[in-house]
Write an enzyme that holds these catalytic residues in place. Sequence first.
Site, PDB file in Angstrom:
ATOM      1  N   HIS A 269       0.875  -0.924  -0.052  1.00  0.00           N
ATOM      2  CA  HIS A 269       0.100   0.054  -0.012  1.00  0.00           C
ATOM      3  C   HIS A 269       0.905   1.206  -0.101  1.00  0.00           C
ATOM      4  O   HIS A 269       0.821   2.156  -0.952  1.00  0.00           O
ATOM      5  CB  HIS A 269      -0.969  -0.161   1.184  1.00  0.00           C
ATOM      6  CG  HIS A 269      -2.003   1.372   1.363  1.00  0.00           C
ATOM      7  ND1 HIS A 269      -3.155   1.145   0.960  1.00  0.00           N
ATOM      8  CD2 HIS A 269      -1.578   2.490   1.967  1.00  0.00           C
ATOM      9  CE1 HIS A 269      -3.617   2.207   1.414  1.00  0.00           C
ATOM     10  NE2 HIS A 269      -2.872   3.149   1.727  1.00  0.00           N
ATOM     11  N   GLU A 270       1.681   1.408   0.996  1.00  0.00           N
ATOM     12  CA  GLU A 270       2.669   2.798   1.130  1.00  0.00           C
ATOM     13  C   GLU A 270       3.543   2.607  -0.024  1.00  0.00           C
ATOM     14  O   GLU A 270       4.127   3.622  -0.563  1.00  0.00           O
ATOM     15  CB  GLU A 270       3.532   2.611   2.314  1.00  0.00           C
ATOM     16  CG  GLU A 270       2.608   2.494   3.613  1.00  0.00           C
ATOM     17  CD  GLU A 270       1.406   3.464   3.682  1.00  0.00           C
ATOM     18  OE1 GLU A 270       1.560   4.461   3.214  1.00  0.00           O
ATOM     19  OE2 GLU A 270       0.393   3.385   4.528  1.00  0.00           O
ATOM     20  N   GLU A 299      -4.726   7.785  -3.147  1.00  0.00           N
ATOM     21  CA  GLU A 299      -5.124   6.580  -2.414  1.00  0.00           C
ATOM     22  C   GLU A 299      -5.396   5.501  -3.599  1.00  0.00           C
ATOM     23  O   GLU A 299      -5.384   4.407  -3.439  1.00  0.00           O
ATOM     24  CB  GLU A 299      -6.267   7.172  -1.585  1.00  0.00           C
ATOM     25  CG  GLU A 299      -6.574   5.881  -0.615  1.00  0.00           C
ATOM     26  CD  GLU A 299      -5.836   5.669   0.589  1.00  0.00           C
ATOM     27  OE1 GLU A 299      -4.986   6.913   0.626  1.00  0.00           O
ATOM     28  OE2 GLU A 299      -5.816   4.832   1.231  1.00  0.00           O
TER      29      GLU A 299
END
Lengths: 505, 505
Positions: A269-270, A299
Amino acid sequence: MPATKAEALQSFKETIRKIKSYEEALGVLYWDLRTGAPRKGMDTRSEAIGALSGDMFKLSTSPELGEWLSALEEKHAYAELSEIEQRLVTETRKDYDRSVLIPPQLYQEYVVLASQSESKWEEAKASNDYAGFQPYLEKVIAYTNQFIDLWGAKATRYDTLLDQYEPGMTVAELDRVFGGLRAELVPLAAAIASSAHQPDTSFLRQSFDKSAQKAFSLYILEQMGYDFSAGRLDESVHPFATGLSPGDVRITTRYLEDDVTSALFGTIHEGGHALYEQNIMDELIGTTLCTGTSMGIHESQSRFWENVIGRSRPFWNRYFGELQQRFPGQLDVSVDQFYRGNNVVQPSLIRIEADELTYNLHIIIRYEMEKLIFNEGAKAADLPALWNDKYREYLGVVPSNDAEGVLQDVHWSGGAFGYFPSYSLGNMYAAQFADTMEQELSGFWSHVEAGNLLPIKQWLTERIYKYGKLRTPAELIASVTGKPLDPKHLVAYLSKKYSDIYRLS
Amino acid sequence: MPATKAEALQSFKETIRKIKSYEEALGVLYWDLRTGAPRKGMDTRSEAIGALSGDMFKLSTSPELGEWLSALEEKHAYAELSEIEQRLVTETRKDYDRSVLIPPQLYQEYVVLASQSESKWEEAKASNDYAGFQPYLEKVIAYTNQFIDLWGAKATRYDTLLDQYEPGMTVAELDRVFGGLRAELVPLAAAIASSAHQPDTSFLRQSFDKSAQKAFSLYILEQMGYDFSAGRLDESVHPFATGLSPGDVRITTRYLEDDVTSALFGTIHEGGHALYEQNIMDELIGTTLCTGTSMGIHESQSRFWENVIGRSRPFWNRYFGELQQRFPGQLDVSVDQFYRGNNVVQPSLIRIEADELTYNLHIIIRYEMEKLIFNEGAKAADLPALWNDKYREYLGVVPSNDAEGVLQDVHWSGGAFGYFPSYSLGNMYAAQFADTMEQELSGFWSHVEAGNLLPIKQWLTERIYKYGKLRTPAELIASVTGKPLDPKHLVAYLSKKYSDIYRLS
């Protein structure tokens, strides 16, 4: 352009560069605070952050900057600017007006209030004491309403707040997309809940060596094309990504001993956020356009990599064998079992623990409540009951107390109203981008299945990453996918994926 | 004090506080660069450092600051200031005058030159090319001479340079103490070299697990009283300590696989610097007095802990058993063998690899050469021959090339003339402080032998650490030991220690 215009442009660009330098320095200070700065240094560190922030605020609200902007906005001057310069003027004007419209004294009061309110929220959440928090929340709402008055209400008052995080986004647009999403997802979640084919997750609950988890996370980051000479992976309590410059985009994760994929999905995700910031074009370096164009688009990149890629069957067809090798004897399940175990859908009370489907319903609830507060005048006192009613209606679950209900998120305590929609916008953008990518990038899923992720990074760089803030979210989604945001892509993606996993008819 | 004086005092203190905040922020940026910042972020990071440094320089040279200083220096105003405020005015005036006396344009030229010269030195050292470096060194010397003219020469021109690093230190004083030191150390080193009792060091050359080295280093730091809630230990190529505030004093070390004590002594050394900065009194926080009073006094604390304590027989009587346990089967020697093996004296060519005795001769050589340059007009072209002659005379060794001779240190390339003496001053201060401590702290060596190091830290805190820059080096040595700096303490310490180790008659 007359000499004075040229001078205005030069001074303007130098000031922007300096603001960016201050942002970078502050970014390092915040990163440091969150990755192991000693506790006893907090007081003087806060003071240093205050000093730098104050000077940066002065720079970005100076009368001179206003004059240079006016000079550059003058019709003939503007026409002679490059595309980047024009966008820089437009964006800076927006930030400048937003900042100078708030009297410094009022803003200072608000900063103090927000900080107290966040502390109070932390206490209130720990002791399940909404009543103790309520007066602070009331004040934060009142200040936010004052700001809306000073900035000027757009189509609705809440539109003004949305625009801070997702430039150009409106209530009309969100009502349309969230309406479409809610109508499809509520019955889909219900069908999943009543499926007889629930995945087995028992094998996920063992003790998994942290250093092996870390090694695998680093390996997957490298597979994604994360550039380790332009970043680093550290540990922190709450994982985050921070783009100091395209040459220094750092991420963190958190290793849980009893969960083999929590840190990995956090890292992916990061890592998705980081790929975005690492691949912004050189021409934007040193300008305030050198960042993601909105919270929602940012996002979309983290969720694309985490969910669309990282939680896909082709991904695990490729990587599960390697994961098994790193935890000998611990993952004796089939790749299908593993894939399904990592894609459980379960209506729940807590947003940050939610799966990728019901997550959107948590967001829609918060969006609807924020509209009630700012467009319908709902009071802080009414929020717990409203919250619980909506959870019952959309998710079929009811909090047993406010700590697991209306008190669960930090956002409102600090005044971040209008932020929540970004998360679901990210899911919708990601699904829509993915559909275009599948059409344009031949053999897309074969690439994933072969562990050949670099063409995906390359496609995203060419179509999204490199532009930074040079295109607005709406321009970007239109230019990449050929049409405006449409929730049907996310609905189709989720329906297909979960019909398979839960064998829905 | 009239209202305007009170206002001057308030503005003055606020400005100092802000300068300190900028220093702290810059300190974090430098620490970050040296502990793993990604390579590709260097360009924008340098720009950020430049922006902050420039603003800090403006703050510390502003005409307003000059006016506040003048107002506070006025006799009646000054008398009403507290001791801390008075010292702050005195110190700030000194820095202010030093900074404003150099025209900004000249300083800018010099900064560029120093940076080029350092790069050129690095190349020249790698390729043993003194001739290539010589023109840069000539220019750096010429600029330094211009600065001496602008600042005004003290008793001698070189005095002006010394004062930058060791306030109040003079050539007259250094001639006295270094003269005494040299006269004793040259024959002592010769006697040691011809001793038949050379320590065995073969057992030190093995492969020692790095994580066990790290664990032991952390353990010894904790034994010294280093406060881990006000600091952290990291790794870097060149070990260093950085005091961001007393609540955040970070140190680094470097683990060598083939050396069991290199990282440990490095850690104790930096830990000594850190104890100083961690224990400065609260009243100095937020002022520019909140740091060590001079390079020499700072070095006395690192060398006291590293050499006087860490390389002592009582220390190893206490800790050697624990070290053996951490490296099972690798250190099967007696504590005496271990102690002697870690205290080898050997004349050598390279300063940073020198033992605690001959190290001082390396420094005296550099001191004498700096005097020749600035007080006798020695030319850059003359330095290699001068260097080699002095090494032959004082250490009995001659460099086979300039890379291991006059080119070995970075200091001169960047213009840091006057810095070298600090290292030996540190050794002399340390020995003199230690003699007083032995008298005042009953059972001093029994404490060490019992691993009870906290009373030592406490004594140093009360007598030295807490004062930060509130006392000058000369005031400090006089107030702690009752007399001015005297090299006899270091000579006595070294004679006693090495007569025992080398069994000199």
